[in-house]
Scaffold this motif. Structure first.
Motif, short mmCIF file in Angstrom:
data_model
loop_
_atom_site.label_atom_id
_atom_site.label_comp_id
_atom_site.label_asym_id
_atom_site.label_seq_id
_atom_site.Cartn_x
_atom_site.Cartn_y
_atom_site.Cartn_z
N VAL A 1 74.82 75.26 43.61
CA VAL A 1 74.04 74.04 43.88
C VAL A 1 72.84 73.97 42.94
O VAL A 1 72.51 72.90 42.40
N ARG A 2 72.18 75.11 42.73
CA ARG A 2 71.03 75.11 41.80
C ARG A 2 71.47 74.73 40.39
O ARG A 2 70.80 73.94 39.71
N THR A 3 72.61 75.27 39.97
CA THR A 3 73.13 74.95 38.63
C THR A 3 73.46 73.47 38.53
O THR A 3 73.11 72.79 37.55
N LEU A 4 74.14 72.94 39.54
CA LEU A 4 74.48 71.52 39.53
C LEU A 4 73.24 70.64 39.58
O LEU A 4 73.18 69.58 38.93
N ARG A 5 72.25 71.08 40.32
CA ARG A 5 70.99 70.32 40.40
C ARG A 5 70.31 70.26 39.03
O ARG A 5 69.83 69.20 38.61
N ARG A 6 70.28 71.40 38.34
CA ARG A 6 69.68 71.41 36.98
C ARG A 6 70.47 70.51 36.03
O ARG A 6 69.89 69.78 35.22
N THR A 7 71.81 70.55 36.17
CA THR A 7 72.65 69.70 35.32
C THR A 7 72.37 68.22 35.59
O THR A 7 72.21 67.42 34.65
N LEU A 8 72.30 67.87 36.87
CA LEU A 8 72.01 66.49 37.24
C LEU A 8 70.64 66.06 36.73
O LEU A 8 70.48 64.93 36.23
N ASP A 9 69.65 66.96 36.81
CA ASP A 9 68.32 66.63 36.28
C ASP A 9 68.36 66.42 34.77
O ASP A 9 67.70 65.50 34.25
N ARG A 10 69.14 67.24 34.04
CA ARG A 10 69.26 67.04 32.59
C ARG A 10 69.91 65.70 32.27
O ARG A 10 69.49 64.99 31.36
N TRP A 11 70.97 65.38 33.05
CA TRP A 11 71.64 64.10 32.81
C TRP A 11 70.71 62.94 33.09
O TRP A 11 70.66 61.96 32.34
N ARG A 12 69.96 63.03 34.20
CA ARG A 12 69.03 61.96 34.54
C ARG A 12 67.97 61.82 33.45
O ARG A 12 67.64 60.69 33.05
N THR A 13 67.48 62.94 32.97
CA THR A 13 66.47 62.89 31.90
C THR A 13 67.07 62.25 30.65
O THR A 13 66.41 61.43 29.99
N ALA A 14 68.34 62.62 30.36
CA ALA A 14 68.98 62.06 29.15
C ALA A 14 69.19 60.56 29.31
O ALA A 14 68.98 59.78 28.36
N VAL A 15 69.59 60.12 30.49
CA VAL A 15 69.84 58.69 30.72
C VAL A 15 68.54 57.91 30.71
O VAL A 15 68.46 56.79 30.18
N MET A 16 67.49 58.46 31.33
CA MET A 16 66.23 57.75 31.47
C MET A 16 65.31 57.86 30.24
O MET A 16 64.26 57.23 30.20
N ALA A 17 65.71 58.65 29.27
CA ALA A 17 64.87 58.82 28.09
C ALA A 17 64.73 57.48 27.37
O ALA A 17 65.68 56.69 27.28
N PRO A 18 63.50 57.19 26.87
CA PRO A 18 63.30 55.91 26.18
C PRO A 18 64.18 55.74 24.94
O PRO A 18 64.60 54.64 24.62
N ASP A 19 64.50 56.84 24.30
CA ASP A 19 65.34 56.75 23.11
C ASP A 19 66.79 57.14 23.39
O ASP A 19 67.50 57.61 22.52
N ALA A 20 67.24 56.92 24.63
CA ALA A 20 68.59 57.31 25.04
C ALA A 20 69.62 56.47 24.31
O ALA A 20 69.46 55.26 24.16
N THR A 21 70.64 57.16 23.85
CA THR A 21 71.78 56.48 23.25
C THR A 21 73.04 57.01 23.94
O THR A 21 73.02 58.10 24.53
N LEU A 22 74.09 56.23 23.80
CA LEU A 22 75.34 56.65 24.42
C LEU A 22 75.81 57.96 23.80
O LEU A 22 76.32 58.84 24.51
N ARG A 23 75.61 58.13 22.51
CA ARG A 23 76.03 59.36 21.82
C ARG A 23 75.26 60.56 22.36
O ARG A 23 75.85 61.61 22.63
N ARG A 24 73.93 60.45 22.55
CA ARG A 24 73.13 61.57 23.09
C ARG A 24 73.52 61.91 24.53
O ARG A 24 73.59 63.06 24.90
#
Length: 131
Positions: free
Chosen positions: A93-116
């Motif tokens: 669960v901790r690993t999945l939570r960190r993964t979800l946080d990374r994905w959320r950060t990647a999606v919410m990043a101002p310079d987010a692109t589909l490739r990133r």
């Protein structure tokens, strides 16, 4: 005036009475000794009876205690297994939570692109395949 002295019993009567008294006293002592000995035997018999009854009652209890000890041991082993599984699940669960946080950060990043975002997800999939 004083009363005349009572005639003394003949010697042989006195000897006979003394002998009968001795025999009666001896048989009385023998009877008392027999009662004391029998009483000791009764106590021993009573103790044996109580011991047998106690053992009869204790044996099923010993058997049940042994069964309960085996059940307790099995329950402890199962509990230890469950604790290990819970710890493994908590780590996942901790690993999945960190993964979800990374994905959320990647999606919410101002310079987010589909490739990133795809690269972040692909990188995460490599780490998640170990779970």
């Amino acid at each position: 005036m004083s009363a005349p002295p009572s005639p003394a019993a003949p010697q042989w009567v006195q000897a006979l009475l003394s002998g009968l008294a001795a025999l009666g006293g001896a048989s009385g002592l023998a009877a008392i000794a027999a009662v004391v000995i029998q009483r000791g035997k009764f106590k021993a018999d009573a103790a044996d009876t109580l011991t047998d009854a106690a053992l009869t009652l204790v044996q099923p209890l010993r058997t049940r205690v042994t069964e309960l000890e085996h059940e307790a041991l099995a329950a402890r082993e199962e509990l230890a297994t469950m604790r290990r599984q819970v710890q493994q699940l908590q780590a996942a669960v901790r690993t999945l939570r960190r993964t979800l946080d990374r994905w959320r950060t990647a999606v919410m990043a101002p310079d987010a692109t589909l490739r990133r975002i795809r690269a972040t997800v692909a990188e995460s999939n490599d780490h998640l395949s170990d779970l």
